[in-house]
Design a protein around this motif. Structure first.
Motif, short mmCIF file in Angstrom:
data_model
loop_
_atom_site.label_atom_id
_atom_site.label_comp_id
_atom_site.label_asym_id
_atom_site.label_seq_id
_atom_site.Cartn_x
_atom_site.Cartn_y
_atom_site.Cartn_z
N ASP A 218 0.85 -1.20 0.00
CA ASP A 218 0.00 0.00 0.00
C ASP A 218 0.88 1.25 0.00
OD1 ASP A 218 -1.92 1.99 0.48
OD2 ASP A 218 -3.00 0.81 1.94
N LEU A 219 1.91 1.25 0.84
CA LEU A 219 2.84 2.39 0.91
C LEU A 219 3.54 2.60 -0.43
CD1 LEU A 219 4.48 4.57 2.35
CD2 LEU A 219 5.93 2.76 3.30
N ILE A 220 3.99 1.52 -1.05
CA ILE A 220 4.66 1.64 -2.34
C ILE A 220 3.72 2.24 -3.39
CG2 ILE A 220 5.60 0.29 -4.27
CD1 ILE A 220 7.59 0.58 -2.02
N ARG A 221 2.49 1.77 -3.42
CA ARG A 221 1.54 2.31 -4.40
C ARG A 221 1.26 3.78 -4.14
NH1 ARG A 221 -0.73 -2.86 -3.43
NH2 ARG A 221 -2.22 -1.97 -1.94
N ALA A 222 1.17 4.16 -2.86
CA ALA A 222 0.93 5.57 -2.53
C ALA A 222 2.07 6.44 -3.04
CB ALA A 222 0.77 5.71 -1.02
N VAL A 223 3.30 5.99 -2.85
CA VAL A 223 4.46 6.76 -3.31
C VAL A 223 4.47 6.85 -4.83
CG1 VAL A 223 6.98 6.68 -3.50
CG2 VAL A 223 5.89 6.33 -1.28
N ARG A 224 4.13 5.77 -5.50
CA ARG A 224 4.17 5.77 -6.96
C ARG A 224 3.15 6.74 -7.57
NH1 ARG A 224 4.79 -0.80 -7.99
NH2 ARG A 224 6.99 -0.93 -7.39
N ARG A 225 2.05 6.98 -6.86
CA ARG A 225 1.07 7.94 -7.39
C ARG A 225 1.18 9.31 -6.72
NH1 ARG A 225 -2.24 4.34 -4.32
NH2 ARG A 225 -3.06 5.38 -2.46
N ASP A 226 2.31 9.51 -5.99
CA ASP A 226 2.59 10.78 -5.31
C ASP A 226 1.53 11.14 -4.27
OD1 ASP A 226 4.91 11.17 -6.82
OD2 ASP A 226 3.82 12.17 -8.42
N ASP A 227 0.98 10.13 -3.62
CA ASP A 227 -0.01 10.34 -2.57
C ASP A 227 0.73 10.32 -1.22
OD1 ASP A 227 -2.09 10.37 -0.77
OD2 ASP A 227 -3.15 8.64 -1.61
N TYR A 228 1.38 11.43 -0.91
CA TYR A 228 2.20 11.45 0.30
C TYR A 228 1.38 11.68 1.56
CZ TYR A 228 6.30 10.88 -2.47
OH TYR A 228 7.24 10.35 -3.31
N ARG A 233 0.79 8.52 6.52
CA ARG A 233 -0.02 7.81 7.52
C ARG A 233 0.43 6.36 7.66
NH1 ARG A 233 -6.38 8.92 7.54
NH2 ARG A 233 -6.02 7.88 9.55
N LEU A 234 0.95 5.80 6.59
CA LEU A 234 1.39 4.41 6.61
C LEU A 234 2.78 4.25 7.22
CD1 LEU A 234 0.17 3.43 3.03
CD2 LEU A 234 -0.71 2.47 5.17
N THR A 235 3.66 5.20 6.95
CA THR A 235 5.04 5.08 7.39
C THR A 235 5.19 4.93 8.91
OG1 THR A 235 5.82 6.28 5.45
CG2 THR A 235 7.33 6.14 7.33
N GLU A 295 -4.91 -0.23 13.40
CA GLU A 295 -4.79 1.13 12.88
C GLU A 295 -4.94 1.13 11.36
OE1 GLU A 295 -1.54 4.81 12.81
OE2 GLU A 295 -1.10 2.98 13.93
N TYR A 296 -4.35 0.15 10.70
CA TYR A 296 -4.42 0.08 9.24
C TYR A 296 -5.87 -0.07 8.76
CZ TYR A 296 -3.39 -1.53 4.46
OH TYR A 296 -3.34 -1.68 3.10
N ARG A 297 -6.66 -0.82 9.53
CA ARG A 297 -8.06 -1.04 9.14
C ARG A 297 -8.89 0.23 9.24
NH1 ARG A 297 -7.22 -5.83 12.50
NH2 ARG A 297 -6.74 -7.61 11.12
N THR A 298 -8.41 1.22 9.97
CA THR A 298 -9.17 2.47 10.10
C THR A 298 -8.90 3.43 8.95
OG1 THR A 298 -7.46 3.66 11.38
CG2 THR A 298 -9.00 2.26 12.62
N LEU A 299 -7.88 3.15 8.14
CA LEU A 299 -7.58 4.03 7.01
C LEU A 299 -8.67 3.96 5.97
CD1 LEU A 299 -3.78 3.59 6.20
CD2 LEU A 299 -4.87 5.44 7.45
N PRO A 300 -8.96 5.06 5.30
CA PRO A 300 -9.89 4.98 4.18
C PRO A 300 -9.28 4.12 3.08
CG PRO A 300 -8.79 7.11 4.24
CD PRO A 300 -8.44 6.42 5.51
N PRO A 301 -10.13 3.51 2.24
CA PRO A 301 -9.60 2.67 1.17
C PRO A 301 -8.76 3.46 0.19
CG PRO A 301 -11.93 3.08 0.86
CD PRO A 301 -11.60 3.60 2.22
N GLU A 302 -7.87 2.74 -0.49
CA GLU A 302 -7.05 3.39 -1.52
C GLU A 302 -7.95 3.91 -2.64
OE1 GLU A 302 -3.21 1.54 -2.80
OE2 GLU A 302 -4.06 -0.19 -1.77
N PRO A 303 -7.48 4.95 -3.34
CA PRO A 303 -8.23 5.40 -4.52
C PRO A 303 -8.41 4.28 -5.52
CG PRO A 303 -6.54 6.99 -3.92
CD PRO A 303 -6.30 5.77 -3.08
N ARG A 304 -9.50 4.24 -6.19
CA ARG A 304 -9.75 3.19 -7.18
C ARG A 304 -8.73 3.23 -8.30
NH1 ARG A 304 -16.29 2.56 -8.20
NH2 ARG A 304 -16.82 1.99 -6.04
N GLY A 305 -8.43 2.04 -8.80
CA GLY A 305 -7.47 1.93 -9.90
C GLY A 305 -6.05 1.80 -9.44
N ASN A 306 -5.81 1.66 -8.10
CA ASN A 306 -4.45 1.54 -7.57
C ASN A 306 -4.30 0.22 -6.84
OD1 ASN A 306 -3.12 4.36 -7.94
ND2 ASN A 306 -5.20 4.78 -7.25
#
Length: 306
Positions: A218-228, A233-235, A295-306
């Motif tokens: 999840d963290l890798i995908r966030a970085v790849r789409r520049d969703d810092y 929140r993941l780090t 804590e991870y389960r409380t995060l909103p879902p990733e944006p669709r398509g990721n």
């Protein structure tokens, strides 16, 4: 930004202290189903010192047969005997490993010139690619940035470095010394991942990817789409679990115990003499793991398509 998480896999052992191949398949499947970008076989978390050269070869062949084609594989092939290291490294390259990862001889201290001589000879006699494993706490010395630069200039098949260092400024120095060459520098500790990227690094060989490959991916995908926002929140979840490396000089048992907590039917048995971990330490890491998963389960879902 393109970044990777390579999992330095634990090795599951049976009661005889030999690899339990069926149980290791379960570990491989767990990591791949949760999206890691590659696996390092027989790294430090894999307790490579427990196996003799023939056993290491069989285990690398097993991994190539079972996981090959589903992800990139890297082979931990370092040993104190150069000839064993070279033979195992060449075998790994022959059966499809992306690179051999080598920690230098870890009994005698080595000067920077001796380090250069060692890796230069290995690279020139290797039939594939080589990665340097810089782990001063285990080898007794650090591979200086200038030495890495010399090695890369002299050997195009030296393609990367895993930098397991307590002072991450070393990673920055290596990145600057090899800028523009395509050389890939990875952090060896999970919590140095974002720092590694800020230096121009390629990602992490993070042992926590055994246990939380879903969070790592999840963290890798966030970085790849520049969703810092999501990345930041993941780090901290990685930071919370980094205590696994501080609790014992070998983290293998604790990582395996945490995998059992995640539902894998494996033995947490570790190699001698790390066979009797403190029960309080195990309970503490299992509790931290549960807190992170909650804590991870409380995060909103990733944006669709990721």
């Amino acid at each position: 930004m393109h970044a990777k998480i390579i999992a330095p896999a634990i090795t599951v052992f049976n009661r005889d202290g030999k690899p339990d191949y069926e149980a290791n398949k379960a570990v491989i499947d767990f990591m791949l189903q949760n999206g890691v970008d590659g696996i390092l076989v027989l790294g430090s978390a894999g307790e490579f010192t427990a196996l003799d050269p023939a056993e290491k070869r069989r285990f690398l062949e097993f991994y190539a047969a079972y996981a090959g084609g589903r992800t990139a594989l890297y082979a931990g092939t370092g040993s104190d005997r150069y000839e064993d290291t070279l033979a195992l490294s060449n075998r790994a390259c022959q059966i499809g490993y992306a690179a051999a990862m080598v920690i230098g001889p870890y009994y005698f201290g080595m000067s920077q010139q001796q380090i250069f001589t060692y890796y230069d000879a290995l690279a020139k006699h290797l039939s594939g690619d080589l990665m340097i494993y810089n782990y001063p706490a285990r080898s007794g010395y650090s591979v200086a940035a200038q030495t890495v630069q010399r090695l890369v200039q002299a050997n195009p098949n030296i393609i990367g470095l895993k930098d397991t260092v307590s002072e991450p400024a070393h990673t920055s120095q290596v990145c600057r010394a090899t800028a523009g060459t395509g050389f890939q520098v990875y952090s060896g500790y999970d919590d140095q991942f974002l720092y590694n990227l800020s230096c121009g690094g390629a990602g992490s060989f993070g042992g926590l990817a055994n246990v939380i490959p879903d969070i790592w991916s999840d963290l890798i995908r966030a970085v790849r789409r520049d969703d810092y926002t999501r990345a930041l929140r993941l780090t901290p979840m990685l930071h919370k679990l980094i205590h696994v490396y501080e609790t014992d000089t070998s983290s293998a048992y604790l990582l395996k115990a945490m995998l059992v907590r995640r539902g894998l039917d494996i033995s947490p048995r570790a190699i001698f003499p790390f066979v009797q971990p403190d029960g309080a330490d195990v309970a503490r890491m299992e509790q931290l793991l549960q807190e992170v998963l909650d804590e991870y389960r409380t995060l909103p879902p990733e944006p669709r398509g990721n």
